[in-house]
Design a protein around this motif. Structure first.
Motif, short mmCIF file in Angstrom:
data_model
loop_
_atom_site.label_atom_id
_atom_site.label_comp_id
_atom_site.label_asym_id
_atom_site.label_seq_id
_atom_site.Cartn_x
_atom_site.Cartn_y
_atom_site.Cartn_z
N LEU A 124 8.11 -13.34 2.02
CA LEU A 124 7.81 -12.05 2.67
C LEU A 124 9.02 -11.54 3.44
CD1 LEU A 124 4.29 -12.90 4.05
CD2 LEU A 124 4.78 -11.21 2.30
N GLY A 149 5.78 -19.19 1.21
CA GLY A 149 4.99 -17.98 1.40
C GLY A 149 5.63 -17.05 2.40
N ALA A 150 6.10 -17.62 3.51
CA ALA A 150 6.69 -16.78 4.55
C ALA A 150 8.08 -16.29 4.15
CB ALA A 150 6.77 -17.55 5.87
N LEU A 151 8.89 -17.18 3.57
CA LEU A 151 10.23 -16.77 3.11
C LEU A 151 10.11 -15.64 2.10
CD1 LEU A 151 12.02 -20.20 2.65
CD2 LEU A 151 12.55 -18.46 4.35
#
Ligand SMILES: Nc1ncnc2c1ncn2[C@@H]1O[C@H](COP(=O)(O)OP(=O)(O)OP(=O)(O)O)[C@@H](O)[C@H]1O
Ligand SMILES: [Mg+2]
Lengths: 257, 312
Positions: free
Chosen positions: B202, B198-200
Protein backbone atom coordinates in the motif's frame (compact mmCIF):
# COMPACT_ATOMS: atom_id res chain seq x y z
CA UNK A 1 -1.49 13.01 -13.02
CA UNK A 2 -1.38 15.39 -15.92
CA UNK A 3 1.54 13.93 -17.81
CA UNK A 4 0.62 13.28 -21.41
CA UNK A 5 0.99 9.63 -22.12
CA UNK A 6 1.39 8.94 -25.75
CA UNK A 7 1.07 5.20 -25.86
CA UNK A 8 -1.53 2.99 -24.29
CA UNK A 9 0.86 0.83 -22.31
CA UNK A 10 0.73 1.01 -18.53
CA UNK A 11 3.95 -0.95 -18.33
CA UNK A 12 6.62 -1.32 -20.99
CA UNK A 13 9.01 -4.11 -20.13
CA UNK A 14 12.23 -4.21 -22.15
CA UNK A 15 14.93 -6.87 -22.12
CA UNK A 16 14.17 -7.65 -18.55
CA UNK A 17 16.17 -10.29 -16.66
CA UNK A 18 16.02 -11.22 -13.00
CA UNK A 19 18.23 -13.37 -10.78
CA UNK A 20 17.71 -14.80 -7.31
CA UNK A 21 21.36 -14.94 -6.26
CA UNK A 22 22.89 -16.93 -9.12
CA UNK A 23 19.68 -18.48 -10.38
CA UNK A 24 18.13 -16.65 -13.26
CA UNK A 25 14.34 -16.68 -12.83
CA UNK A 26 13.38 -14.35 -15.71
CA UNK A 27 14.98 -14.35 -19.14
CA UNK A 28 14.90 -11.41 -21.49
CA UNK A 29 11.24 -10.47 -21.30
CA UNK A 30 9.73 -7.86 -23.61
CA UNK A 31 6.12 -6.97 -23.09
CA UNK A 32 3.71 -4.04 -23.13
CA UNK A 33 0.89 -4.27 -20.62
CA UNK A 34 -2.10 -2.30 -21.93
CA UNK A 35 -3.89 0.28 -19.86
CA UNK A 36 -7.47 -0.32 -18.67
CA UNK A 37 -7.49 -3.91 -19.72
CA UNK A 38 -7.16 -7.18 -17.90
CA UNK A 39 -3.92 -8.98 -18.61
CA UNK A 40 -3.65 -12.58 -17.45
CA UNK A 41 -0.34 -14.34 -16.89
CA UNK A 42 -0.42 -18.12 -17.09
CA UNK A 43 2.21 -20.84 -17.04
CA UNK A 44 3.35 -23.86 -15.06
CA UNK A 45 4.45 -23.64 -11.45
CA UNK A 46 7.85 -22.03 -10.96
CA UNK A 47 7.95 -20.36 -14.37
CA UNK A 48 8.33 -16.89 -12.86
CA UNK A 49 4.80 -15.46 -12.92
CA UNK A 50 4.84 -14.20 -9.34
CA UNK A 51 8.37 -12.93 -9.77
CA UNK A 52 7.36 -10.86 -12.80
CA UNK A 53 4.24 -9.54 -11.06
CA UNK A 54 6.10 -8.56 -7.90
CA UNK A 55 8.67 -6.74 -9.96
CA UNK A 56 6.03 -4.38 -11.34
CA UNK A 57 5.57 -2.67 -7.95
CA UNK A 58 9.08 -3.52 -6.79
CA UNK A 59 7.83 -5.77 -3.99
CA UNK A 60 10.50 -8.15 -5.25
CA UNK A 61 13.05 -5.92 -3.54
CA UNK A 62 12.01 -7.24 -0.15
CA UNK A 63 14.11 -10.28 -1.12
CA UNK A 64 17.72 -9.18 -0.62
CA UNK A 65 19.36 -11.56 -3.10
CA UNK A 66 17.49 -10.24 -6.15
CA UNK A 67 19.31 -8.62 -9.08
CA UNK A 68 17.80 -7.27 -12.27
CA UNK A 69 18.79 -5.95 -15.66
CA UNK A 70 16.83 -4.30 -18.43
CA UNK A 71 14.14 -1.70 -17.97
CA UNK A 72 10.53 -1.48 -16.91
CA UNK A 73 8.65 1.71 -17.53
CA UNK A 74 5.45 2.61 -15.77
CA UNK A 75 3.65 5.43 -17.60
CA UNK A 76 6.93 6.08 -19.44
CA UNK A 77 8.88 6.45 -16.21
CA UNK A 78 11.62 3.99 -15.33
CA UNK A 79 10.53 2.27 -12.12
CA UNK A 80 14.12 1.48 -11.15
CA UNK A 81 15.42 5.03 -11.54
CA UNK A 82 16.59 6.89 -8.47
CA UNK A 83 13.90 9.50 -8.98
CA UNK A 84 11.16 6.92 -8.57
CA UNK A 85 10.15 6.63 -4.93
CA UNK A 86 9.16 3.07 -4.29
CA UNK A 87 6.39 4.08 -1.87
CA UNK A 88 4.89 6.35 -4.49
CA UNK A 89 5.06 3.65 -7.15
CA UNK A 90 3.18 1.33 -4.82
CA UNK A 91 0.43 3.84 -4.20
CA UNK A 92 -0.21 3.84 -7.95
CA UNK A 93 0.38 0.14 -8.44
CA UNK A 94 -1.56 -1.78 -5.80
CA UNK A 95 -1.34 -5.47 -5.09
CA UNK A 96 -3.66 -8.27 -3.98
CA UNK A 97 -1.86 -11.33 -2.73
CA UNK A 98 -2.47 -15.03 -3.26
CA UNK A 99 -3.44 -15.69 0.34
CA UNK A 100 -5.81 -13.15 1.86
CA UNK A 101 -3.65 -11.13 4.26
CA UNK A 102 -5.84 -8.66 6.13
CA UNK A 103 -4.26 -6.95 9.13
CA UNK A 104 -5.36 -8.31 12.51
CA UNK A 105 -7.51 -5.23 12.97
CA UNK A 106 -11.13 -4.29 12.41
CA UNK A 107 -12.62 -4.32 8.92
CA UNK A 108 -12.79 -0.53 9.03
CA UNK A 109 -9.15 -0.17 10.10
CA UNK A 110 -8.04 -2.52 7.37
CA UNK A 111 -9.58 -0.46 4.61
CA UNK A 112 -8.66 2.87 6.20
CA UNK A 113 -5.05 1.80 6.71
CA UNK A 114 -3.73 2.95 3.33
CA UNK A 115 -5.37 6.39 3.35
CA UNK A 116 -4.25 6.84 6.95
CA UNK A 117 -0.57 6.19 6.34
CA UNK A 118 -0.74 8.65 3.48
CA UNK A 119 -1.93 11.37 5.82
CA UNK A 120 -5.72 11.32 5.45
CA UNK A 121 -6.99 11.80 8.98
CA UNK A 122 -10.51 13.29 8.84
CA UNK A 123 -12.97 10.78 10.21
CA UNK A 124 -15.67 11.81 7.78
CA UNK A 125 -13.46 11.47 4.74
CA UNK A 126 -12.19 8.11 5.94
CA UNK A 127 -15.74 6.91 6.51
CA UNK A 128 -16.59 7.79 2.93
CA UNK A 129 -13.47 6.13 1.53
CA UNK A 130 -14.16 2.97 3.51
CA UNK A 131 -17.73 2.73 2.29
CA UNK A 132 -16.83 3.48 -1.30
CA UNK A 133 -14.00 0.92 -1.31
CA UNK A 134 -16.09 -1.78 0.32
CA UNK A 135 -18.85 -1.15 -2.20
CA UNK A 136 -16.25 -1.25 -4.97
CA UNK A 137 -15.09 -4.62 -3.70
CA UNK A 138 -18.70 -5.88 -3.62
CA UNK A 139 -18.65 -6.66 0.06
CA UNK A 140 -20.32 -3.63 1.61
CA UNK A 141 -23.69 -5.28 2.16
CA UNK A 142 -22.08 -8.25 3.88
CA UNK A 143 -20.04 -6.25 6.38
CA UNK A 144 -21.70 -2.87 6.78
CA UNK A 145 -23.16 -3.82 10.16
CA UNK A 146 -19.91 -5.09 11.61
CA UNK A 147 -17.22 -2.72 10.45
CA UNK A 148 -15.64 -2.76 13.88
CA UNK A 149 -15.23 -6.50 14.05
CA UNK A 150 -11.89 -8.12 13.44
CA UNK A 151 -11.34 -8.96 9.78
CA UNK A 152 -10.06 -12.38 10.83
CA UNK A 153 -13.62 -13.36 11.69
CA UNK A 154 -14.57 -13.31 8.00
CA UNK A 155 -14.48 -16.18 5.55
CA UNK A 156 -11.54 -16.55 3.18
CA UNK A 157 -13.49 -15.14 0.24
CA UNK A 158 -14.69 -12.20 2.29
CA UNK A 159 -11.17 -11.58 3.56
CA UNK A 160 -9.88 -11.52 0.01
CA UNK A 161 -12.50 -8.94 -0.98
CA UNK A 162 -11.52 -6.90 2.11
CA UNK A 163 -7.96 -7.00 0.78
CA UNK A 164 -9.20 -5.81 -2.59
CA UNK A 165 -11.12 -3.01 -0.85
CA UNK A 166 -7.99 -2.13 1.09
CA UNK A 167 -6.18 -1.83 -2.21
CA UNK A 168 -8.97 0.23 -3.83
CA UNK A 169 -8.97 2.65 -0.89
CA UNK A 170 -5.84 4.41 -2.09
CA UNK A 171 -7.22 4.63 -5.62
CA UNK A 172 -4.33 3.05 -7.51
CA UNK A 173 -4.18 3.02 -11.30
CA UNK A 174 -3.03 -0.57 -11.57
CA UNK A 175 -3.98 -3.59 -9.50
CA UNK A 176 -1.68 -6.59 -9.50
CA UNK A 177 -3.28 -9.84 -8.42
CA UNK A 178 -1.35 -13.01 -7.70
CA UNK A 179 -3.73 -15.97 -7.91
CA UNK A 180 -6.35 -14.04 -5.95
CA UNK A 181 -8.88 -16.86 -6.04
CA UNK A 182 -6.66 -19.87 -5.47
CA UNK A 183 -7.62 -20.04 -1.79
CA UNK A 184 -11.34 -19.59 -2.46
CA UNK A 185 -14.29 -21.86 -3.10
CA UNK A 186 -16.06 -21.73 -6.51
CA UNK A 187 -18.78 -19.32 -5.39
CA UNK A 188 -16.38 -16.85 -3.82
CA UNK A 189 -14.19 -17.25 -6.89
CA UNK A 190 -17.08 -16.29 -9.12
CA UNK A 191 -17.81 -13.25 -6.97
CA UNK A 192 -14.20 -12.10 -7.14
CA UNK A 193 -14.14 -12.69 -10.89
CA UNK A 194 -17.29 -10.61 -11.37
CA UNK A 195 -15.63 -7.95 -9.28
CA UNK A 196 -12.45 -7.98 -11.35
CA UNK A 197 -14.44 -7.55 -14.56
CA UNK A 198 -16.28 -4.67 -12.93
CA UNK A 199 -13.02 -3.03 -11.85
CA UNK A 200 -11.68 -3.08 -15.39
CA UNK A 201 -13.57 0.14 -16.16
CA UNK A 202 -11.34 2.15 -13.85
CA UNK A 203 -8.22 0.12 -13.41
CA UNK A 204 -5.48 -1.64 -15.27
CA UNK A 205 -5.39 -5.19 -13.95
CA UNK A 206 -2.65 -7.78 -14.18
CA UNK A 207 -3.66 -11.16 -12.85
CA UNK A 208 -1.60 -14.31 -12.37
CA UNK A 209 -3.68 -17.45 -12.47
CA UNK A 210 -3.26 -21.20 -12.67
CA UNK A 211 -6.78 -21.54 -13.86
CA UNK A 212 -6.90 -21.30 -17.63
CA UNK A 213 -10.70 -21.12 -17.73
CA UNK A 214 -10.41 -18.15 -15.42
CA UNK A 215 -7.91 -16.45 -17.72
CA UNK A 216 -10.20 -17.15 -20.67
CA UNK A 217 -13.27 -15.89 -18.80
CA UNK A 218 -12.00 -12.58 -17.56
CA UNK A 219 -8.93 -11.37 -19.41
CA UNK A 220 -8.45 -9.34 -22.57
CA UNK A 221 -4.85 -10.32 -23.12
CA UNK A 222 -2.99 -13.41 -21.95
CA UNK A 223 0.72 -14.01 -21.50
CA UNK A 224 2.08 -17.53 -21.41
CA UNK A 225 5.35 -17.99 -19.55
CA UNK A 226 7.62 -21.01 -19.44
CA UNK A 227 10.92 -21.40 -17.57
CA UNK A 228 11.25 -17.67 -17.02
CA UNK A 229 10.61 -16.79 -20.64
CA UNK A 230 7.62 -15.10 -22.20
CA UNK A 231 6.53 -17.57 -24.85
CA UNK A 232 3.47 -15.87 -26.21
CA UNK A 233 1.54 -12.71 -25.38
CA UNK A 234 -1.55 -11.82 -27.36
CA UNK A 235 -5.32 -11.39 -27.24
CA UNK A 236 -6.89 -13.97 -24.97
CA UNK A 237 -9.26 -15.32 -27.62
CA UNK A 238 -6.42 -15.69 -30.05
CA UNK A 239 -4.12 -17.39 -27.53
CA UNK A 240 -6.67 -19.98 -26.52
CA UNK A 241 -8.22 -20.65 -29.92
CA UNK A 242 -5.22 -20.31 -32.16
CA UNK A 243 -1.90 -20.34 -30.34
CA UNK A 244 1.12 -19.49 -32.46
CA UNK A 245 3.68 -21.36 -30.42
CA UNK A 246 3.75 -25.15 -30.14
CA UNK A 247 4.61 -24.90 -26.42
CA UNK A 248 1.57 -22.71 -25.75
CA UNK A 249 -0.63 -25.18 -27.54
CA UNK A 250 0.79 -28.08 -25.53
CA UNK A 251 0.19 -26.22 -22.31
CA UNK A 252 -3.37 -25.09 -22.93
CA UNK A 253 -4.41 -28.47 -24.24
CA UNK A 254 -2.97 -30.12 -21.16
CA UNK A 255 -0.35 -32.11 -23.02
CA UNK A 256 2.30 -30.51 -20.90
CA UNK A 257 4.11 -31.50 -17.67
CA UNK B 1 1.48 -48.90 -10.37
CA UNK B 2 1.27 -50.96 -7.17
CA UNK B 3 2.90 -49.66 -4.07
CA UNK B 4 5.28 -52.59 -3.82
CA UNK B 5 6.48 -52.25 -7.39
CA UNK B 6 10.22 -52.06 -6.77
CA UNK B 7 10.50 -53.56 -3.32
CA UNK B 8 11.00 -57.25 -2.55
CA UNK B 9 9.84 -56.74 1.04
CA UNK B 10 6.73 -55.25 2.57
CA UNK B 11 7.06 -52.22 4.81
CA UNK B 12 3.81 -53.11 6.54
CA UNK B 13 5.14 -56.58 7.44
CA UNK B 14 8.31 -55.11 8.91
CA UNK B 15 6.34 -52.58 10.94
CA UNK B 16 4.10 -55.22 12.46
CA UNK B 17 7.10 -57.46 13.21
CA UNK B 18 8.92 -54.63 14.97
CA UNK B 19 5.84 -53.74 16.94
CA UNK B 20 5.58 -57.23 18.38
CA UNK B 21 9.24 -57.66 19.27
CA UNK B 22 9.53 -54.27 20.92
CA UNK B 23 8.14 -54.93 24.42
CA UNK B 24 10.90 -52.87 26.08
CA UNK B 25 9.74 -49.93 24.00
CA UNK B 26 6.21 -50.48 25.25
CA UNK B 27 7.40 -50.45 28.85
CA UNK B 28 9.26 -47.18 28.29
CA UNK B 29 6.16 -45.80 26.62
CA UNK B 30 4.22 -46.53 29.82
CA UNK B 31 6.87 -45.26 32.24
CA UNK B 32 7.62 -41.96 30.54
CA UNK B 33 4.35 -40.24 31.45
CA UNK B 34 4.70 -41.39 35.07
CA UNK B 35 8.20 -39.98 35.25
CA UNK B 36 7.09 -36.69 33.67
CA UNK B 37 4.17 -36.45 36.07
CA UNK B 38 6.58 -37.00 38.95
CA UNK B 39 8.79 -34.11 37.78
CA UNK B 40 5.76 -31.86 37.41
CA UNK B 41 4.61 -32.71 40.93
CA UNK B 42 8.08 -32.04 42.37
CA UNK B 43 8.18 -28.55 40.90
CA UNK B 44 4.67 -27.75 42.08
CA UNK B 45 5.43 -29.08 45.57
CA UNK B 46 8.62 -27.00 45.83
CA UNK B 47 6.70 -23.88 44.98
CA UNK B 48 4.04 -24.69 47.54
CA UNK B 49 6.79 -25.39 50.10
CA UNK B 50 8.42 -22.03 49.50
CA UNK B 51 5.16 -20.13 49.76
CA UNK B 52 4.31 -22.08 52.91
CA UNK B 53 7.61 -21.23 54.65
CA UNK B 54 7.28 -17.60 53.59
CA UNK B 55 3.77 -17.42 55.00
CA UNK B 56 4.60 -19.24 58.23
CA UNK B 57 7.58 -17.08 59.15
CA UNK B 58 5.76 -13.93 58.02
CA UNK B 59 2.81 -14.79 60.25
CA UNK B 60 5.19 -15.17 63.19
CA UNK B 61 6.54 -11.73 62.33
CA UNK B 62 3.08 -10.22 62.24
CA UNK B 63 2.35 -11.49 65.76
CA UNK B 64 5.23 -9.29 66.90
CA UNK B 65 4.75 -6.28 64.62
CA UNK B 66 1.30 -5.24 63.48
CA UNK B 67 0.35 -5.25 59.78
CA UNK B 68 -0.44 -1.57 60.05
CA UNK B 69 2.99 -0.65 61.44
CA UNK B 70 4.63 -2.77 58.76
CA UNK B 71 2.80 -1.51 55.69
CA UNK B 72 2.07 2.07 56.77
CA UNK B 73 5.14 2.85 58.87
CA UNK B 74 7.54 5.15 57.08
CA UNK B 75 10.73 4.28 58.86
CA UNK B 76 12.73 1.11 58.35
CA UNK B 77 15.35 0.61 61.00
CA UNK B 78 15.06 -2.96 62.24
CA UNK B 79 17.98 -2.69 64.65
CA UNK B 80 16.06 -0.02 66.55
CA UNK B 81 12.76 -1.86 66.15
CA UNK B 82 11.26 0.31 63.43
CA UNK B 83 9.58 -1.91 60.88
CA UNK B 84 7.84 0.42 58.41
CA UNK B 85 8.46 -1.20 55.02
CA UNK B 86 7.52 1.83 52.89
CA UNK B 87 11.11 3.07 52.39
CA UNK B 88 12.13 -0.32 51.01
CA UNK B 89 9.15 -0.31 48.67
CA UNK B 90 9.88 3.19 47.39
CA UNK B 91 13.51 2.14 46.97
CA UNK B 92 12.48 -0.85 44.87
CA UNK B 93 10.03 1.25 42.83
CA UNK B 94 12.64 3.94 42.23
CA UNK B 95 15.16 1.41 40.92
CA UNK B 96 12.52 -0.28 38.77
CA UNK B 97 11.25 2.96 37.23
CA UNK B 98 14.75 4.14 36.38
CA UNK B 99 15.62 0.74 34.94
CA UNK B 100 12.54 0.64 32.73
CA UNK B 101 13.10 4.21 31.54
CA UNK B 102 16.53 3.07 30.35
CA UNK B 103 15.66 -0.38 29.06
CA UNK B 104 12.31 0.09 27.34
CA UNK B 105 13.28 2.62 24.65
CA UNK B 106 16.69 1.08 23.99
CA UNK B 107 15.46 -2.51 24.10
CA UNK B 108 12.49 -1.81 21.85
CA UNK B 109 14.56 0.19 19.38
CA UNK B 110 17.08 -2.64 19.26
CA UNK B 111 14.28 -5.15 18.68
CA UNK B 112 12.80 -3.08 15.84
CA UNK B 113 16.21 -2.71 14.27
CA UNK B 114 16.99 -6.40 14.52
CA UNK B 115 13.66 -7.65 13.22
CA UNK B 116 12.87 -5.02 10.57
CA UNK B 117 16.11 -3.47 9.36
CA UNK B 118 19.11 -5.68 10.09
CA UNK B 119 20.30 -8.07 7.41
CA UNK B 120 20.25 -11.74 8.21
CA UNK B 121 24.00 -11.65 8.78
CA UNK B 122 23.90 -8.73 11.23
CA UNK B 123 21.04 -10.31 13.11
CA UNK B 124 22.87 -13.58 13.41
CA UNK B 125 25.89 -11.77 14.87
CA UNK B 126 24.11 -9.44 17.25
CA UNK B 127 21.56 -11.77 18.79
CA UNK B 128 24.12 -14.13 20.37
CA UNK B 129 26.00 -11.10 21.69
CA UNK B 130 22.79 -9.90 23.33
CA UNK B 131 22.33 -13.30 24.87
CA UNK B 132 25.88 -13.24 26.23
CA UNK B 133 25.13 -9.85 27.76
CA UNK B 134 22.20 -11.48 29.52
CA UNK B 135 24.55 -14.07 30.96
CA UNK B 136 26.99 -11.70 32.69
CA UNK B 137 26.85 -12.29 36.46
CA UNK B 138 25.03 -9.45 38.17
CA UNK B 139 27.84 -8.96 40.65
CA UNK B 140 29.92 -7.72 37.69
CA UNK B 141 27.16 -5.27 36.77
CA UNK B 142 27.16 -4.14 40.41
CA UNK B 143 30.80 -3.22 40.36
CA UNK B 144 30.37 -1.59 36.97
CA UNK B 145 27.67 0.60 38.54
CA UNK B 146 29.76 1.48 41.57
CA UNK B 147 33.16 2.01 39.99
CA UNK B 148 32.25 3.37 36.56
CA UNK B 149 28.71 4.73 36.27
CA UNK B 150 28.57 6.33 39.69
CA UNK B 151 31.78 8.40 39.35
CA UNK B 152 30.72 9.38 35.82
CA UNK B 153 27.35 10.64 37.04
CA UNK B 154 29.12 12.31 39.97
CA UNK B 155 30.70 14.65 37.41
CA UNK B 156 27.21 15.81 36.40
CA UNK B 157 25.34 15.79 39.71
CA UNK B 158 27.89 17.18 42.09
CA UNK B 159 25.97 16.57 45.29
CA UNK B 160 25.39 12.94 44.42
CA UNK B 161 26.24 10.14 46.84
CA UNK B 162 28.74 7.49 45.72
CA UNK B 163 26.11 4.89 46.55
CA UNK B 164 22.95 6.10 44.84
CA UNK B 165 19.73 4.90 43.25
CA UNK B 166 20.43 6.43 39.85
CA UNK B 167 23.55 4.50 38.90
CA UNK B 168 22.16 1.27 40.31
CA UNK B 169 18.88 1.84 38.43
CA UNK B 170 20.63 2.64 35.15
CA UNK B 171 22.75 -0.47 35.38
CA UNK B 172 19.76 -2.65 36.27
CA UNK B 173 18.22 -1.12 33.13
CA UNK B 174 21.28 -2.07 31.09
CA UNK B 175 21.06 -5.56 32.51
CA UNK B 176 17.46 -6.03 31.32
CA UNK B 177 17.92 -4.47 27.85
CA UNK B 178 18.89 -7.81 26.28
CA UNK B 179 15.84 -9.44 27.77
CA UNK B 180 13.46 -6.86 26.28
CA UNK B 181 15.35 -6.70 22.99
CA UNK B 182 15.64 -10.42 22.51
CA UNK B 183 12.10 -11.42 23.54
CA UNK B 184 10.50 -8.50 21.68
CA UNK B 185 12.52 -9.37 18.61
CA UNK B 186 11.22 -12.92 18.81
CA UNK B 187 7.67 -11.62 19.01
CA UNK B 188 8.17 -9.25 16.08
CA UNK B 189 9.93 -11.81 13.89
CA UNK B 190 7.00 -14.14 14.46
CA UNK B 191 4.66 -11.66 12.74
CA UNK B 192 4.01 -13.21 9.34
CA UNK B 193 5.67 -11.74 6.31
CA UNK B 194 2.36 -11.49 4.51
CA UNK B 195 1.24 -8.73 6.89
CA UNK B 196 4.35 -6.71 6.14
CA UNK B 197 3.82 -7.28 2.41
CA UNK B 198 0.23 -6.11 2.71
CA UNK B 199 1.35 -2.80 4.18
CA UNK B 200 4.37 -2.36 1.89
CA UNK B 201 2.07 -3.00 -1.07
CA UNK B 202 0.00 0.00 0.00
CA UNK B 203 3.05 2.22 -0.16
CA UNK B 204 3.94 2.16 3.53
CA UNK B 205 7.55 2.89 4.42
CA UNK B 206 9.60 0.39 6.38
CA UNK B 207 9.21 2.49 9.49
CA UNK B 208 5.42 2.70 9.10
CA UNK B 209 5.30 -1.04 8.68
CA UNK B 210 7.36 -1.52 11.85
CA UNK B 211 5.33 0.90 13.97
CA UNK B 212 1.82 0.44 12.63
CA UNK B 213 1.73 -3.21 11.63
CA UNK B 214 4.48 -5.24 13.26
CA UNK B 215 4.50 -3.54 16.67
CA UNK B 216 0.72 -3.82 17.25
CA UNK B 217 0.67 -7.39 16.00
CA UNK B 218 3.52 -8.32 18.34
CA UNK B 219 2.23 -6.24 21.23
CA UNK B 220 1.22 -9.04 23.53
CA UNK B 221 4.66 -10.62 23.22
CA UNK B 222 6.35 -7.28 23.74
CA UNK B 223 4.31 -6.52 26.83
CA UNK B 224 5.09 -9.95 28.20
CA UNK B 225 8.79 -9.28 27.71
CA UNK B 226 8.56 -5.91 29.42
CA UNK B 227 6.67 -7.32 32.38
CA UNK B 228 9.21 -10.10 32.69
CA UNK B 229 11.93 -7.46 32.63
CA UNK B 230 10.12 -5.46 35.33
CA UNK B 231 9.92 -8.56 37.48
CA UNK B 232 13.64 -9.03 36.95
CA UNK B 233 14.27 -5.42 37.99
CA UNK B 234 12.10 -5.73 41.09
CA UNK B 235 13.86 -8.91 42.11
CA UNK B 236 17.37 -7.76 41.17
CA UNK B 237 19.57 -8.06 44.23
CA UNK B 238 23.29 -7.91 43.64
CA UNK B 239 23.50 -4.62 41.75
CA UNK B 240 21.44 -2.72 44.28
CA UNK B 241 23.22 -4.31 47.22
CA UNK B 242 26.55 -3.18 45.85
CA UNK B 243 25.73 0.16 44.30
CA UNK B 244 22.60 1.67 45.84
CA UNK B 245 23.84 1.95 49.42
CA UNK B 246 22.14 0.30 52.34
CA UNK B 247 20.18 3.27 53.56
CA UNK B 248 16.42 2.77 53.84
CA UNK B 249 15.36 6.16 52.69
CA UNK B 250 11.86 7.19 51.75
CA UNK B 251 12.72 9.37 48.81
CA UNK B 252 12.19 9.63 45.09
CA UNK B 253 15.42 11.56 44.64
CA UNK B 254 17.62 9.24 42.57
CA UNK B 255 20.85 10.87 43.68
CA UNK B 256 20.31 9.58 47.22
CA UNK B 257 21.29 6.27 48.77
CA UNK B 258 18.41 3.90 49.17
CA UNK B 259 17.71 0.30 50.05
CA UNK B 260 15.46 -2.07 48.17
CA UNK B 261 13.44 -5.00 49.49
CA UNK B 262 15.97 -7.43 48.07
CA UNK B 263 18.99 -5.57 49.38
CA UNK B 264 17.56 -5.68 52.88
CA UNK B 265 17.05 -9.42 52.64
CA UNK B 266 20.74 -9.78 51.79
CA UNK B 267 21.69 -7.51 54.65
CA UNK B 268 19.45 -9.35 57.08
CA UNK B 269 20.49 -12.78 55.96
CA UNK B 270 24.23 -12.12 55.94
CA UNK B 271 24.39 -10.08 59.16
CA UNK B 272 24.48 -11.73 62.58
CA UNK B 273 20.75 -11.87 63.08
CA UNK B 274 19.86 -14.52 65.58
CA UNK B 275 17.44 -17.21 64.61
CA UNK B 276 13.86 -16.39 65.69
CA UNK B 277 14.59 -12.75 66.42
CA UNK B 278 12.17 -10.19 65.05
CA UNK B 279 14.70 -9.13 62.43
CA UNK B 280 15.02 -12.74 61.29
CA UNK B 281 11.25 -12.94 60.84
CA UNK B 282 11.17 -9.54 59.14
CA UNK B 283 13.29 -10.99 56.34
CA UNK B 284 10.41 -13.31 55.56
CA UNK B 285 7.83 -10.55 55.76
CA UNK B 286 9.88 -8.51 53.29
CA UNK B 287 10.33 -11.58 51.12
CA UNK B 288 6.62 -12.17 51.18
CA UNK B 289 5.97 -8.58 50.13
CA UNK B 290 8.39 -9.04 47.25
CA UNK B 291 6.61 -12.22 46.26
CA UNK B 292 3.26 -10.44 46.20
CA UNK B 293 4.76 -7.76 43.96
CA UNK B 294 6.06 -10.17 41.36
CA UNK B 295 2.87 -12.19 41.54
CA UNK B 296 0.88 -9.04 40.80
CA UNK B 297 3.17 -8.29 37.86
CA UNK B 298 2.54 -11.73 36.47
CA UNK B 299 -1.21 -11.41 36.78
CA UNK B 300 -1.01 -7.98 35.19
CA UNK B 301 0.98 -9.32 32.27
CA UNK B 302 -1.53 -12.10 31.69
CA UNK B 303 -4.35 -9.62 31.74
CA UNK B 304 -2.65 -7.11 29.45
CA UNK B 305 -1.46 -9.60 26.91
CA UNK B 306 -4.93 -11.09 26.67
CA UNK B 307 -6.45 -7.66 26.26
CA UNK B 308 -4.06 -6.51 23.54
CA UNK B 309 -3.78 -9.77 21.69
CA UNK B 310 -3.95 -9.33 17.93
CA UNK B 311 -4.23 -12.84 16.60
CA UNK B 312 -2.81 -13.42 13.22
N1 LIG C 1 12.73 -15.97 -2.70
C1 LIG C 1 13.27 -16.73 -3.65
N2 LIG C 1 14.57 -17.08 -3.58
C2 LIG C 1 15.13 -17.84 -4.53
N3 LIG C 1 14.49 -18.31 -5.60
C3 LIG C 1 13.19 -18.02 -5.73
C4 LIG C 1 12.52 -17.21 -4.76
N4 LIG C 1 11.23 -17.06 -5.15
C5 LIG C 1 11.11 -17.76 -6.29
N5 LIG C 1 12.27 -18.32 -6.66
C6 LIG C 1 12.52 -19.13 -7.85
O1 LIG C 1 12.18 -18.39 -9.00
C7 LIG C 1 11.46 -19.18 -9.92
C8 LIG C 1 10.14 -18.52 -10.24
O2 LIG C 1 9.34 -18.47 -9.07
P1 LIG C 1 7.90 -17.82 -9.03
O3 LIG C 1 7.47 -17.77 -7.62
O4 LIG C 1 7.95 -16.53 -9.75
O5 LIG C 1 7.07 -18.90 -9.84
P2 LIG C 1 5.51 -18.90 -10.18
O6 LIG C 1 5.40 -18.93 -11.65
O7 LIG C 1 4.81 -17.81 -9.46
O8 LIG C 1 5.09 -20.30 -9.60
P3 LIG C 1 3.71 -20.70 -8.89
O9 LIG C 1 2.73 -20.86 -9.98
O10 LIG C 1 4.02 -22.02 -8.24
O11 LIG C 1 3.36 -19.63 -7.91
C9 LIG C 1 11.30 -20.55 -9.28
O12 LIG C 1 12.26 -21.39 -9.87
C10 LIG C 1 11.61 -20.35 -7.85
O13 LIG C 1 12.27 -21.46 -7.31
MG1 LIG D 1 3.41 -17.73 -7.79
Amino acid sequence: MTTIINNNAAFSIEDFNLWYGNDQAIHQINMKIPRNEITAVIGPSGCGKSTLLKTLNRMIETIPSVNTSGSIKYNDKDIFSKKMLVEELRTHVGMVFQKPNPFPKSIYENVAYGPKIHGIKKKKVLDEIVEKSLRGAAIWDEVKDRLNQNAYGLSGGQQQRICIARCLAIEPDVILMDEPTSALDPISTLKVEELIKELKKDYTIVIVTHNMQQAARISDKTAFMLNGELVEFTDTDQLFSNPKDKRTEDYITGRFG
Amino acid sequence: MTKKANLNYSVQEMISKNKKSNSLGNLVEKLVPIFLLFCAIVSVLTTIGIVFTLLKESLTFFTKVSLKDFYFGTEWSPWTDKFGVAPLITGTLLITVIAICVALPIGLAAAIYLSEYASEKVRRTIKPILEILAGIPTVVYGFFALTFVSPLLGEIFTDMKIFNALSAGIVVGIMIIPMIASLSEDAMSAVPRSLRDGALGLGATKFEVAIKVVLPAALSGIIASVVLAISRAIGETMIVTIAAGATPNMTFDPTQSIQTLTAFIVQGATGDTSYHSVIYNSIYAVGFTLFVFTLLMNILSQYISRKFREDY
